[in-house]
Design a protein around this motif. Structure first.
Motif, PDB file in Angstrom:
ATOM      1  N   LYS A 195      30.735  47.494  32.067  1.00 34.21           N
ATOM      2  CA  LYS A 195      29.984  46.619  31.784  1.00 34.21           C
ATOM      3  C   LYS A 195      29.727  45.808  30.619  1.00 34.21           C
ATOM      4  O   LYS A 195      29.536  44.668  30.644  1.00 34.21           O
ATOM      5  N   LEU A 196      30.707  46.255  29.482  1.00 38.95           N
ATOM      6  CA  LEU A 196      30.909  45.374  28.908  1.00 38.95           C
ATOM      7  C   LEU A 196      32.390  44.835  28.624  1.00 38.95           C
ATOM      8  O   LEU A 196      32.326  43.538  28.132  1.00 38.95           O
ATOM      9  N   LEU A 197      33.524  45.172  29.820  1.00 41.29           N
ATOM     10  CA  LEU A 197      34.476  44.168  29.602  1.00 41.29           C
ATOM     11  C   LEU A 197      34.631  42.791  30.525  1.00 41.29           C
ATOM     12  O   LEU A 197      34.436  42.110  30.935  1.00 41.29           O
ATOM     13  N   GLN A 198      33.166  43.867  31.433  1.00 39.86           N
ATOM     14  CA  GLN A 198      33.226  42.525  32.713  1.00 39.86           C
ATOM     15  C   GLN A 198      32.117  41.421  31.914  1.00 39.86           C
ATOM     16  O   GLN A 198      32.054  40.448  32.052  1.00 39.86           O
ATOM     17  N   ALA A 199      31.020  41.750  31.080  1.00 38.15           N
ATOM     18  CA  ALA A 199      30.145  40.465  30.391  1.00 38.15           C
ATOM     19  C   ALA A 199      31.010  39.643  29.354  1.00 38.15           C
ATOM     20  O   ALA A 199      30.866  38.865  28.785  1.00 38.15           O
ATOM     21  N   SER A 200      32.452  40.192  29.283  1.00 39.53           N
ATOM     22  CA  SER A 200      33.628  39.539  28.358  1.00 39.53           C
ATOM     23  C   SER A 200      34.342  39.037  29.118  1.00 39.53           C
ATOM     24  O   SER A 200      35.435  38.436  28.286  1.00 39.53           O
ATOM     25  N   GLY A 201      34.635  39.035  30.324  1.00 31.03           N
ATOM     26  CA  GLY A 201      35.361  37.679  31.338  1.00 31.03           C
ATOM     27  C   GLY A 201      36.429  38.374  32.110  1.00 31.03           C
ATOM     28  O   GLY A 201      36.730  37.378  32.577  1.00 31.03           O
ATOM     29  N   MET A 202      36.162  39.805  31.830  1.00 28.44           N
ATOM     30  CA  MET A 202      38.094  39.927  32.555  1.00 28.44           C
ATOM     31  C   MET A 202      36.832  40.725  33.696  1.00 28.44           C
ATOM     32  O   MET A 202      35.762  40.376  34.583  1.00 28.44           O
ATOM     33  N   ASP A 203      38.612  40.671  35.119  1.00 28.74           N
ATOM     34  CA  ASP A 203      38.676  40.210  36.227  1.00 28.74           C
ATOM     35  C   ASP A 203      37.750  41.646  36.201  1.00 28.74           C
ATOM     36  O   ASP A 203      37.585  42.239  37.444  1.00 28.74           O
ATOM     37  N   GLY A 204      38.721  42.803  35.565  1.00 25.52           N
ATOM     38  CA  GLY A 204      38.530  43.756  36.659  1.00 25.52           C
ATOM     39  C   GLY A 204      39.235  44.865  35.315  1.00 25.52           C
ATOM     40  O   GLY A 204      39.463  44.861  34.149  1.00 25.52           O
ATOM     41  N   VAL A 205      38.999  46.534  35.390  1.00 30.36           N
ATOM     42  CA  VAL A 205      39.245  47.428  34.235  1.00 30.36           C
ATOM     43  C   VAL A 205      40.308  48.625  35.356  1.00 30.36           C
ATOM     44  O   VAL A 205      40.244  48.916  36.612  1.00 30.36           O
TER      45      VAL A 205
END
Length: 330
Positions: free
Chosen positions: A87-97
């Protein structure tokens, strides 16, 4: 987040799933990113700056936390377990993990094997971004310089992000934030995170004591290894439908009753609803007091009323502490 991916679903995959074709040739930012704190987000932002138009940018993380693998009897207090981290990575603008399983066998691979098998073979990375202190491979033999040289030899670019400090010279690290949470310094932890710390879990059935006392609670198990200071907190609670409520939460062993395993129990203001099996997000705003055993149940009820009043007072003029906090918690 690159323009091509701005309207697509955030991709959350593990190493056993083939990497999506459209993610190959992307910018890969590597790290544990526990908490995705303010320092981590500088690294993530640098990764986004390196992306060409239409080039995916995603994180490579390791699960479980490497320190837990090497010391299973002392599991790491996770600031953001995998779902919260996504959730945090998505909110930070990442396309995925990509969540890579970390095992002792994987840790025995050389730095060169990591580059060949993971970065090139599995991910097809075109650009790799890491922090200044990133080391990898057996005995941590892979340094930032090693990675730069490997990139030159194998045809991928490398960006090393220097150490990050907040205004006032505050150094940011996951370890420092864990220490603040363990010592009930929730507001300082939130400053280092750059947002208010939260947990996500399903509501479980409890002993119904809160309801009997006039304070029905939503009970939740915290992630194993959680060492949040036990006590009473002013919190907000977000339901699955997005609605946000204020409340007061107790995290601890209930010394008045059973002194059992730690449990998060949240009394949500102005809500009378069936919450069992619903996932809630509980956000921590202020530590109010430690747990205590009172002389009587009546004395406990009086104190619970005081706790509610103090929580309501603290939360009455609630405002985001940052744009990122607004995106996550409001």
């Amino acid at each position: 987040m690159s323009a091509e991916f701005s309207n697509t679903q955030f991709l959350n995959v593990d190493q056993n799933a083939p990497i999506a074709r459209e993610m190959r040739g992307g910018v890969v930012v590597i790290g544990n990113f526990d908490g995705v704190h303010a320092g981590h987000r500088v690294v993530l932002q640098q990764a986004q700056k390196q992306a060409r138009e239409g080039q995916p940018v995603y994180a490579l993380c390791f699960e479980p936390h490497p320190r837990t693998v090497f010391r299973p009897d002392h599991p790491v207090f996770r600031l953001s377990p995998p779902r919260e981290k996504a959730k945090l990575l998505q909110a930070s603008g990442m396309d995925g993990v990509v969540n890579w399983e970390f095992t002792r066998a994987f840790a025995s691979n050389t730095a060169a094997q990591f580059v060949d098998n993971v970065l090139l073979g599995h991910l097809g990375a075109a650009h790799v971004v890491v922090g200044y202190d990133f080391h990898f491979g057996k005995d941590r033999q892979g340094s930032p310089d090693f990675l730069i040289n490997a990139g030159k030899a194998s045809g991928f670019d490398v960006t090393i992000v220097p150490e990050v400090q907040l205004e006032g010279g505050l150094e940011v690290s996951s370890s420092a934030i864990r220490a603040e949470l363990e010592n009930a310094n929730i507001e300082q932890a939130n400053t280092l995170l750059g947002y208010r710390w939260f947990v996500m879990a399903k509501v479980i059935h409890g002993e119904k004591r809160g309801r009997e006392l006039g304070f029905p609670t939503a009970n939740m198990h915290m992630h194993p290894g959680c060492r949040l200071a036990q006590g009473i907190y002013a919190v907000t609670a977000r339901r699955a439908d997005g609605s946000l409520y204020k409340g007061v939460a107790s995290y601890g062993r209930r010394p008045q009753f059973d002194n059992g395993n730690p449990l998060l129990e949240t009394f949500i203001f102005d809500l009378d609803a069936q919450l069992y099996d619903e996932e809630l997000t509980i956000t921590f705003h202020k530590f109010l007091r430690t747990e205590a055993k009172f002389d009587s149940i009546d004395a406990l009820i009086v104190q619970m009323q005081v706790d509610c009043e103090q929580a309501a007072e603290h939360l009455k003029d609630l405002a985001p502490q940052s744009g990122f906090d607004k995106q996550l918690n409001f």
